[in-house]
Design a protein around this motif. Structure first.
Motif, PDB file in Angstrom:
ATOM      1  N   SER A 227      11.762   6.592   8.536  1.00 53.62           N
ATOM      2  CA  SER A 227      10.770   6.977   8.464  1.00 53.62           C
ATOM      3  C   SER A 227      10.225   7.711   7.013  1.00 53.62           C
ATOM      4  CB  SER A 227      10.256   8.194   9.508  1.00 53.62           C
ATOM      5  OG  SER A 227      10.977   9.224   9.247  1.00 53.62           O
ATOM      6  N   LEU A 228      11.233   8.333   6.255  1.00 55.07           N
ATOM      7  CA  LEU A 228      11.019   8.582   5.020  1.00 55.07           C
ATOM      8  C   LEU A 228      10.848   7.398   3.964  1.00 55.07           C
ATOM      9  CD1 LEU A 228      11.114  10.729   2.793  1.00 55.07           C
ATOM     10  CD2 LEU A 228      13.410  10.219   2.511  1.00 55.07           C
ATOM     11  N   TRP A 229      11.216   6.397   4.335  1.00 54.07           N
ATOM     12  CA  TRP A 229      11.039   5.221   3.570  1.00 54.07           C
ATOM     13  C   TRP A 229       9.563   4.828   3.519  1.00 54.07           C
ATOM     14  CZ3 TRP A 229      13.193   2.081  -0.016  1.00 54.07           C
ATOM     15  CH2 TRP A 229      12.695   0.712  -0.232  1.00 54.07           C
ATOM     16  N   HIS A 230       9.000   4.802   4.976  1.00 60.81           N
ATOM     17  CA  HIS A 230       7.617   4.326   5.159  1.00 60.81           C
ATOM     18  C   HIS A 230       6.842   5.361   4.532  1.00 60.81           C
ATOM     19  CE1 HIS A 230       4.082   3.705   7.602  1.00 60.81           C
ATOM     20  NE2 HIS A 230       4.364   2.615   7.563  1.00 60.81           N
ATOM     21  N   ARG A 231       6.960   6.847   4.619  1.00 59.58           N
ATOM     22  CA  ARG A 231       6.194   7.564   4.215  1.00 59.58           C
ATOM     23  C   ARG A 231       6.030   7.695   2.709  1.00 59.58           C
ATOM     24  NH1 ARG A 231       8.590  11.990   6.428  1.00 59.58           N
ATOM     25  NH2 ARG A 231       9.494  13.067   4.296  1.00 59.58           N
ATOM     26  N   ALA A 232       7.146   7.428   1.931  1.00 56.60           N
ATOM     27  CA  ALA A 232       7.423   7.108   0.454  1.00 56.60           C
ATOM     28  C   ALA A 232       6.309   5.757   0.146  1.00 56.60           C
ATOM     29  CB  ALA A 232       8.684   7.075  -0.043  1.00 56.60           C
ATOM     30  N   LEU A 233       6.536   4.977   0.612  1.00 60.52           N
ATOM     31  CA  LEU A 233       5.779   3.611   0.360  1.00 60.52           C
ATOM     32  C   LEU A 233       4.369   3.708   0.592  1.00 60.52           C
ATOM     33  CD1 LEU A 233       8.456   2.552  -0.370  1.00 60.52           C
ATOM     34  CD2 LEU A 233       7.726   0.280   0.475  1.00 60.52           C
ATOM     35  N   THR A 234       4.125   4.353   1.503  1.00 57.94           N
ATOM     36  CA  THR A 234       2.811   4.520   2.036  1.00 57.94           C
ATOM     37  C   THR A 234       1.970   5.458   0.964  1.00 57.94           C
ATOM     38  OG1 THR A 234       3.159   4.628   4.328  1.00 57.94           O
ATOM     39  CG2 THR A 234       0.978   5.230   4.042  1.00 57.94           C
ATOM     40  N   SER A 235       2.830   6.458   0.484  1.00 61.34           N
ATOM     41  CA  SER A 235       2.122   7.572  -0.632  1.00 61.34           C
ATOM     42  C   SER A 235       2.198   6.786  -1.992  1.00 61.34           C
ATOM     43  CB  SER A 235       2.657   8.884  -0.433  1.00 61.34           C
ATOM     44  OG  SER A 235       4.132   8.780  -0.819  1.00 61.34           O
ATOM     45  N   SER A 236       2.683   5.791  -1.972  1.00 60.67           N
ATOM     46  CA  SER A 236       2.976   5.233  -3.541  1.00 60.67           C
ATOM     47  C   SER A 236       1.556   4.767  -3.765  1.00 60.67           C
ATOM     48  CB  SER A 236       3.821   4.078  -3.347  1.00 60.67           C
ATOM     49  OG  SER A 236       3.503   3.016  -4.044  1.00 60.67           O
ATOM     50  N   ARG A 237       1.341   4.720  -5.358  1.00 61.15           N
ATOM     51  CA  ARG A 237      -0.015   4.027  -5.718  1.00 61.15           C
ATOM     52  C   ARG A 237      -0.125   2.414  -5.888  1.00 61.15           C
ATOM     53  NH1 ARG A 237      -3.418   7.191  -5.072  1.00 61.15           N
ATOM     54  NH2 ARG A 237      -3.550   9.178  -6.331  1.00 61.15           N
ATOM     55  N   SER A 238       1.097   1.953  -5.721  1.00 65.83           N
ATOM     56  CA  SER A 238       1.098   0.663  -6.006  1.00 65.83           C
ATOM     57  C   SER A 238       2.030  -0.419  -5.133  1.00 65.83           C
ATOM     58  CB  SER A 238       1.954   0.314  -7.434  1.00 65.83           C
ATOM     59  OG  SER A 238       2.940   0.789  -7.426  1.00 65.83           O
ATOM     60  N   LEU A 239       2.659   0.330  -4.029  1.00 62.63           N
ATOM     61  CA  LEU A 239       3.601  -0.591  -3.073  1.00 62.63           C
ATOM     62  C   LEU A 239       3.165  -0.395  -1.709  1.00 62.63           C
ATOM     63  CD1 LEU A 239       6.914   0.541  -5.166  1.00 62.63           C
ATOM     64  CD2 LEU A 239       5.560  -1.778  -5.356  1.00 62.63           C
ATOM     65  N   GLN A 240       2.146   0.333  -1.381  1.00 65.78           N
ATOM     66  CA  GLN A 240       1.623   0.866   0.052  1.00 65.78           C
ATOM     67  C   GLN A 240       1.715  -0.703   0.854  1.00 65.78           C
ATOM     68  OE1 GLN A 240      -0.410   1.092  -2.542  1.00 65.78           O
ATOM     69  NE2 GLN A 240      -1.719   2.811  -2.468  1.00 65.78           N
ATOM     70  N   SER A 241       1.419  -2.031   0.162  1.00 62.26           N
ATOM     71  CA  SER A 241       1.355  -2.899   1.021  1.00 62.26           C
ATOM     72  C   SER A 241       2.680  -3.469   1.493  1.00 62.26           C
ATOM     73  CB  SER A 241       0.825  -4.295   0.116  1.00 62.26           C
ATOM     74  OG  SER A 241       1.538  -4.435  -1.050  1.00 62.26           O
ATOM     75  N   LEU A 242       3.908  -2.788   0.931  1.00 61.21           N
ATOM     76  CA  LEU A 242       5.122  -3.033   1.275  1.00 61.21           C
ATOM     77  C   LEU A 242       5.668  -2.042   2.731  1.00 61.21           C
ATOM     78  CD1 LEU A 242       6.912  -3.850  -1.945  1.00 61.21           C
ATOM     79  CD2 LEU A 242       5.702  -5.352  -0.548  1.00 61.21           C
ATOM     80  N   ALA A 243       5.091  -1.107   2.734  1.00 61.61           N
ATOM     81  CA  ALA A 243       5.521  -0.104   3.660  1.00 61.61           C
ATOM     82  C   ALA A 243       5.820  -0.790   5.067  1.00 61.61           C
ATOM     83  CB  ALA A 243       4.352   1.061   3.764  1.00 61.61           C
ATOM     84  N   ASP A 244       4.950  -1.606   5.828  1.00 61.88           N
ATOM     85  CA  ASP A 244       5.139  -2.224   6.760  1.00 61.88           C
ATOM     86  C   ASP A 244       5.835  -3.535   6.985  1.00 61.88           C
ATOM     87  OD1 ASP A 244       3.971  -0.046   8.519  1.00 61.88           O
ATOM     88  OD2 ASP A 244       1.978  -0.742   7.498  1.00 61.88           O
ATOM     89  N   LEU A 245       6.356  -3.762   5.764  1.00 65.77           N
ATOM     90  CA  LEU A 245       6.989  -5.117   5.584  1.00 65.77           C
ATOM     91  C   LEU A 245       8.818  -4.862   5.580  1.00 65.77           C
ATOM     92  CD1 LEU A 245       5.957  -8.088   5.087  1.00 65.77           C
ATOM     93  CD2 LEU A 245       6.758  -7.544   2.361  1.00 65.77           C
ATOM     94  N   ALA A 246       9.380  -5.704   6.525  1.00 68.13           N
ATOM     95  CA  ALA A 246      11.063  -5.545   6.606  1.00 68.13           C
ATOM     96  C   ALA A 246      11.275  -6.098   5.140  1.00 68.13           C
ATOM     97  CB  ALA A 246      11.508  -6.388   7.581  1.00 68.13           C
ATOM     98  N   PRO A 247      12.358  -5.333   4.496  1.00 67.13           N
ATOM     99  CA  PRO A 247      13.113  -6.006   3.369  1.00 67.13           C
ATOM    100  C   PRO A 247      13.826  -6.842   3.552  1.00 67.13           C
ATOM    101  CG  PRO A 247      13.408  -3.415   3.884  1.00 67.13           C
ATOM    102  CD  PRO A 247      12.762  -4.034   4.973  1.00 67.13           C
TER     103      PRO A 247
END
Ligand SMILES: Cc1cc2nc3c(=O)[nH]c(=O)nc-3n(C[C@H](O)[C@H](O)[C@H](O)COP(=O)(O)OP(=O)(O)OC[C@H]3O[C@@H](n4cnc5c(N)ncnc54)[C@H](O)[C@@H]3O)c2cc1C
Length: 489
Positions: A227-247
């Motif tokens: 959940s921290l990972w998701h929150r961090a990527l969502t609040s990023s300015r350039s990587l939001q598109s990766l927040a819901d993507l499985a690495p």
């Protein structure tokens, strides 16, 4: 029985660098590495200062075709809540597995006795006469090794009661995306972003994957890194598109806590690299600092080994401890100032990291792990106000000058011909640290000449008589730029 001068335990950058330097200094060296190489390792962004070190070690050829990513633009979201391009940086992203393996292979090719994969079973004896048992689990072979000195370069893993947290605790969450999963834009630049309660680093690795590391308070990671990972990527300015993507591989968590080992020096048995200190990764200079400290530890051993009396051995220990403490204190001070500049600096995560540690009050319960007052003295020195601007104006040669009256000569630990000695060095409140040499010229022998009032032209001529013309020019420039030369009233 294998007879060695130095046995290095752990072959990351710190261990291999120490081995290479000790070989250069003429010692019989052994290395014990528990992992088979190439092995997985984090910490791939290498700062340009590493080039001086690899040049000194004559390791550049072994690294020439090392796969790396360099010259990509960098985008920074730090002082402002916007992603801004930053001027070209010389940082290169390498495969650490390759980098570490090449340094180790070089040390072995130069004569280091290598046990890998292997582990130390037992250490007995005393300085100058250690007896170490090394086991190679694949074959069950046990080797008996006699060594005069031990260098522990086993990294941050393993517990040490003597580690002192010199900055707030930090955890890292990291994962990689395949190039096919991400927008090519994401792979075009290195990004560092301050987020509301964390910061992140994202960069393409050699091989094309995108690695993202999120640094946060371990409490915030808790049992729910996802959940921290998701929150961090969502609040990023350039990587939001990766927040819901499985690495491409599962999310991993590791400690990134900064610390200083208060018992890194024990006679005949020293810790180097992350075994001795770990820096906040915000500077991206952990590998460089680990390698630099290995060079310093090798010089400390060289001095100790050659010393004919207790005073000589004491210089080696003082130098080792001073370099360790100053490296950590300067870094802690730099990091606090850097965290304080973030756009989100009023949030708890940032506030905690913007304040350097303070010594415990005298009434507080004493702890054996509290480092010597030397750490806080070094921290205070690192935080002292910036020196006044240098004299960048060009004074005419007829200007009458003299050394600033606060200049003094004080004994300072220096390395001369690969050995530690105490040499007189020039101090002044305008200098961030004492200076014994400029352009390889010792300043102290020229003290009477430097100290008299004269014109700039006379000073230049006098220096040109006393040393090579290029050195005289370099000393003149340093005297003026550092602010220690002032106009006589
Ligand atoms: C999340 C994170 C990101 C980072 N990013 C960067 C970065 O971008 N740039 C940078 O410069 N630094 C970075 N760092 C710091 C960097 O990774 C370390 O400073 C560096 O790896 C230290 O090198 P070392 O040789 O001391 O330890 P390590 O690289 O950890 O090497 C230790 C070696 O010892 C071996 N070993 C361990 N125990 C034993 C044993 N008992 N017997 C034998 N062998 C043993 C291990 O297998 C390993 O090979 C980062 C750190 C973290 C935590």
């Amino acid at each position: 029985m294998t007879e060695l001068d130095c046995l290095v335990i752990g072959a990351g950058p710190a261990g291999s660098c120490a081995a290479l330097r000790l070989l250069q200094l003429g010692y019989r060296v052994g290395l014990v590495e528990r992992a088979s190489f190439p092995r997985d390792q984090i910490g791939e962004a290498l700062t340009p200062g590493i080039r001086n070190i690899t040049a000194l070690l004559q390791a550049d050829e072994a690294l020439t075709d090392l796969p790396h990513v360099a010259g990509r633009p960098s985008l920074l979201r730090w002082e402002q809540d916007a992603l801004l391009p930053i001027p070209h940086t010389d940082t290169a992203v390498v495969s650490r597995a390759d980098f570490d393996a090449r340094l180790l292979a070089l040390a072995a090719s130069r004569g280091a006795r290598l046990w890998q994969p292997a582990q130390v079973l037992a250490i007995e004896g005393q300085p100058e006469a250690w007896r170490v048992q090394v086991v190679e689990p694949a074959t069950g072979t046990v080797s008996q090794v006699a060594a005069r000195w031990l260098f522990e370069a086993t990294g941050r893993h393993g517990a040490a009661r003597t580690r002192w947290a010199c900055a707030p605790n930090l955890a890292a969450l990291w994962a990689e995306f395949d190039a096919t999963q991400v927008d090519p834009e994401c792979l075009a630049a290195t990004r560092v972003e301050a987020l509301p309660d964390a910061w992140l680093w994202a960069a393409p690795l050699p091989g094309g994957r995108l690695r993202i590391i999120v640094f946060a308070d371990p409490h915030a990671v808790g049992g729910q890194p996802q959940s921290l990972w998701h929150r961090a990527l969502t609040s990023s300015r350039s990587l939001q598109s990766l927040a819901d993507l499985a690495p491409a591989q599962p999310l991993r968590v590791c400690s990134a806590a900064p610390y200083l080992d208060t018992a890194a020096w024990r006679h005949g048995r020293v810790k180097i690299g992350d075994a001795a200190f770990a820096l906040d990764p915000i500077s991206g200079s952990g590998v460089e600092k680990a390698m630099r400290f290995s060079l310093q530890a090798a010089v400390a051993w060289h001095t100790w080994s050659d010393a004919t009396d207790e005073a000589g051995r004491s210089l080696a220990e003082q130098y080792f401890s001073q370099q360790l403490i100053q490296t950590c204190a300067r870094h802690v001070s730099w990091c606090a100032a850097h965290y304080a500049r973030a756009w989100s600096a009023t949030n708890d995560f940032w506030r905690a990291r913007s304040t350097p540690p303070r010594p415990r009050a005298a009434s507080a319960v004493p702890t054996p792990d509290e480092p010597a007052a030397a750490f806080f003295a070094a921290l205070a020195a690192a935080q002292s106000p910036e020196p006044p601007p240098a004299h960048l104006d060009r004074w005419p040669a007829t200007t009458r000058v003299r050394l600033d009256s606060a200049c003094q000569l004080v004994p300072q630990l220096c390395v001369v011909q690969d050995r530690v000695c105490a040499a007189p060095a020039l101090t002044n409140p305008r200098l961030p640290r004492a200076v014994a040499f400029v352009a390889d010229q010792a300043l102290a022998p020229h003290w009477p000449l430097l100290h008299r009032e004269q014109t700039l032209g006379e000073l230049h001529d006098a220096l040109a008589h006393a040393m090579r013309p290029e050195a005289a020019g370099a000393v003149m420039t340093w005297l003026q730029r550092s602010g220690v030369l002032v106009q006589a009233a």
